[in-house]
Design an enzyme around this catalytic site. Structure first.
Site, PDB file in Angstrom:
ATOM      1  N   ALA A  48       0.797  -1.227   0.000  1.00 22.27           N
ATOM      2  CA  ALA A  48       0.000   0.000   0.000  1.00 22.27           C
ATOM      3  C   ALA A  48       0.838   1.290   0.000  1.00 22.27           C
ATOM      4  O   ALA A  48       0.636   2.161  -0.858  1.00 22.27           O
ATOM      5  CB  ALA A  48      -0.974  -0.035   1.189  1.00 22.27           C
ATOM      6  N   ASP A 237      -4.034  -2.516   4.079  1.00 20.72           N
ATOM      7  CA  ASP A 237      -4.264  -1.790   2.825  1.00 20.72           C
ATOM      8  C   ASP A 237      -5.319  -0.703   2.981  1.00 20.72           C
ATOM      9  O   ASP A 237      -5.303   0.284   2.271  1.00 20.72           O
ATOM     10  CB  ASP A 237      -4.668  -2.759   1.710  1.00 20.72           C
ATOM     11  CG  ASP A 237      -3.434  -3.445   1.173  1.00 20.72           C
ATOM     12  OD1 ASP A 237      -2.962  -4.392   1.818  1.00 20.72           O
ATOM     13  OD2 ASP A 237      -2.913  -2.992   0.139  1.00 20.72           O
TER      14      ASP A 237
HETATM   15  O1  MRU Z   1      -1.229  -7.263  -3.162  1.00 18.05           O
HETATM   16  P1  MRU Z   1      -0.119  -6.597  -2.399  1.00 18.05           P
HETATM   17  O2  MRU Z   1       1.157  -7.341  -2.429  1.00 18.05           O
HETATM   18  O3  MRU Z   1       0.029  -5.155  -2.803  1.00 18.05           O
HETATM   19  O4  MRU Z   1      -0.637  -6.605  -0.912  1.00 18.05           O
HETATM   20  C1  MRU Z   1       0.174  -6.044   0.082  1.00 18.05           C
HETATM   21  C2  MRU Z   1      -0.370  -6.202   1.445  1.00 18.05           C
HETATM   22  O5  MRU Z   1      -1.424  -6.754   1.648  1.00 18.05           O
HETATM   23  C3  MRU Z   1       0.406  -5.587   2.555  1.00 18.05           C
HETATM   24  O6  MRU Z   1       0.200  -6.288   3.746  1.00 18.05           O
HETATM   25  C4  MRU Z   1      -0.067  -4.138   2.765  1.00 18.05           C
HETATM   26  O7  MRU Z   1      -0.097  -3.441   1.552  1.00 18.05           O
HETATM   27  C5  MRU Z   1       0.772  -3.425   3.736  1.00 18.05           C
HETATM   28  S1  MRU Z   1       2.386  -3.141   3.076  1.00 18.05           S
HETATM   29  C6  MRU Z   1       3.276  -2.193   4.115  1.00 18.05           C
END
Ligand code: MRU
Length: 345
Positions: A48, A237
């Site tokens: 995110a 997210d």
């Molecule tokens: O699909 P992604 O890899 O973008 O998902 C990422 C996550 O779910 C993380 O846990 C979230 O973005 C936090 S990252 C600091």
């Protein structure tokens, strides 16, 4: 030295292609907003906070292009750029949060010439990036203090340097707890279907020399039952105003398991991940991704080629299952509407 997920230099955004890690390190060059939207959508850059930073630079590139094409730089003129970037991935709120900051910055440039407006936008994108670095450090300190010394923790997905502009959210807490001598090691969920845990988190931990064990997602229950894990640490997210938290698919099942086994469940995320306009988890839009991510593994088919698939990329953990929310502004124990609101006072 800390890994970097993206670098902006000379009006180009360079993105480390996370789809190829850890076995290939290739950088992709984005010189316009459309290309930035594509690398976000295709998950060459993900996590995110990292996609928020990428989107901010994407907006800047869109402003440069608008200028070259002789357009006046206003939020209205750049609306197509905003819309294209905002639509790249729907769940991580950091994406629109960063774009809204860029729009507000541009709105304040009324009366300035194009060059000055572009400079202000460049400064704003750079501020979004450096604030993320700072907030990662603050969260690392707050979160590390909550880890009982001598514990293993369990984490899901990748929340480290590859997912942010800095040392990471949940993985930033791991880094600081390790440096402070409070941590024994980390269980890393492989995180099907995209394998962010196996490919990215394991790689980051190995580079830092932090002991870890990679486990299949389905092994989490027995690992938690073993009593070896003191805390589950995850990122987010989008966090609704009542504390309900959307994060990588599989997070909700970990929260249920943690509660069942009396293990603490901690969410680590900057305030830019909190969406106060979203009343609760039911209003969070969940991204659904292509069926072939589930039908195949590392590009090889593992299921009938036409197997019907459901592939939600995120799930929502109810606030009631979260023991602590760690932000750069402090920790909210048992997050609820009041606790979340106080973070913004
Ligand atoms: O699909 P992604 O890899 O973008 O998902 C990422 C996550 O779910 C993380 O846990 C979230 O973005 C936090 S990252 C600091």
């Amino acid at each position: 030295m800390l890994l970097k997920a993206l670098i902006f230099k000379k009006n180009e955004l360079w993105v480390l292609d996370q789809r190829l890690l850890p076995h290939q390190e290739e950088w992709l060059c984005c010189s316009d907003a459309t290309r930035v939207a594509k690398v976000i959508r295709d998950m060459a850059v993900r996590g995110a906070p990292a996609i928020g930073v990428a989107a901010a630079y994407g907006y800047l590139l869109g402003a440069h292009r608008g200028c070259e094409e002789g357009r006046v730089l206003t939020p209205e003129a750049l609306r197509p750029v905003y819309d294209e970037l905002a639509a790249a991935r729907p769940t991580a709120v950091n994406l629109v949060w960063a774009l809204d900051r860029m729009v507000a910055c541009l709105a304040n440039c009324a009366g300035l010439d194009a060059e000055s407006s572009l400079q202000r936008l460049a400064d704003e994108a750079s501020a979004i990036e450096s604030e993320d670095v700072e907030s990662n450090l603050a969260m690392g300190q707050y979160g590390s203090a909550l880890i009982e010394p001598g514990q293993w923790v369990l984490t899901h997905c990748n929340t480290g340097a590859l997912a942010t502009a800095g040392q990471g959210t949940a993985l930033g807490v791991v880094r600081d707890a390790w440096s402070a001598g409070r941590l024994e090691g980390v269980y890393v969920d492989e995180t099907r279907p995209w394998l962010q845990g196996a490919r990215l988190t394991a790689w980051e931990l190995a580079q830092e020399g932090i002991p870890y064990r990679l486990i299949c997602d389905s092994a989490a229950a027995s690992v938690l039952a073993s009593g070896r894990v003191g805390c589950v640490l995850v990122g987010a997210d989008r966090i609704a105003a009542n504390g309900d938290t959307a994060n990588k698919i599989g997070t909700y099942s970990l929260a249920v398991l943690a509660r069942h086994h009396g293990v603490k469940f901690m969410v680590v995320a900057p305030r830019s991940t909190i969406d106060r306009d979203c009343a609760d988890g039911r209003s969070i839009e969940i991204e659904h991704r292509p069926a072939d991510e589930v039908r195949s593994l590392a590009g090889r088919p593992v299921a009938p080629t036409d197997a019907p698939v459901e592939n939600p990329a995120f799930d929502v953990t109810p606030a009631a299952l979260i023991d602590a929310l760690v932000t750069e502004a402090g920790v909210v124990q048992r997050p609820d509407r009041g606790g979340i609101a106080r973070l913004f006072e």
